[in-house]
Design a protein around this motif. Structure first.
Motif: not given
Length: 88
Positions: A8-10, A41-47, A75-79, A84-88
């Motif tokens: 998506d947006a990223p 483009s692929e999901p790389f974040t995991a909660g 576009d997700l905050p990483l903790h 929190s840290s934002w990567w964009i």
């Protein structure tokens, strides 16, 4: 160089960056150097992952693909350690 982007947006941002980055990098590096920028483009974040685990996984992926530089966009905050840290 790779721009590893969540969907998506990223990914849209990464695609725009990939259009301008090769010329900008070449202009700044001089000596007729050429730069290739790949968008993945692929999901790389995991909660459930902490930031250091996620970073290590992205570095390992970059090594496996023989990318000299990997920029991860989300576009997700990483903790990490309660902040929190934002990567964009």
């Amino acid at each position: 160089m790779a721009l590893l982007a969540d969907p998506d947006a990223p990914t849209e941002i990464a695609q725009r960056m990939a259009q301008m980055l090769p010329d900008r990098l070449a202009d700044r590096s001089g000596q007729g150097r050429r730069f290739d920028v790949e968008v993945v483009s692929e999901p790389f974040t995991a909660g459930t992952e902490d930031l250091s685990t996620l970073t290590r996984r992205i570095k390992d992926r970059g090594s496996g693909e023989h990318w000299d530089v990997v920029v991860a966009l989300t576009d997700l905050p990483l903790h990490s350690h309660g902040t929190s840290s934002w990567w964009i």
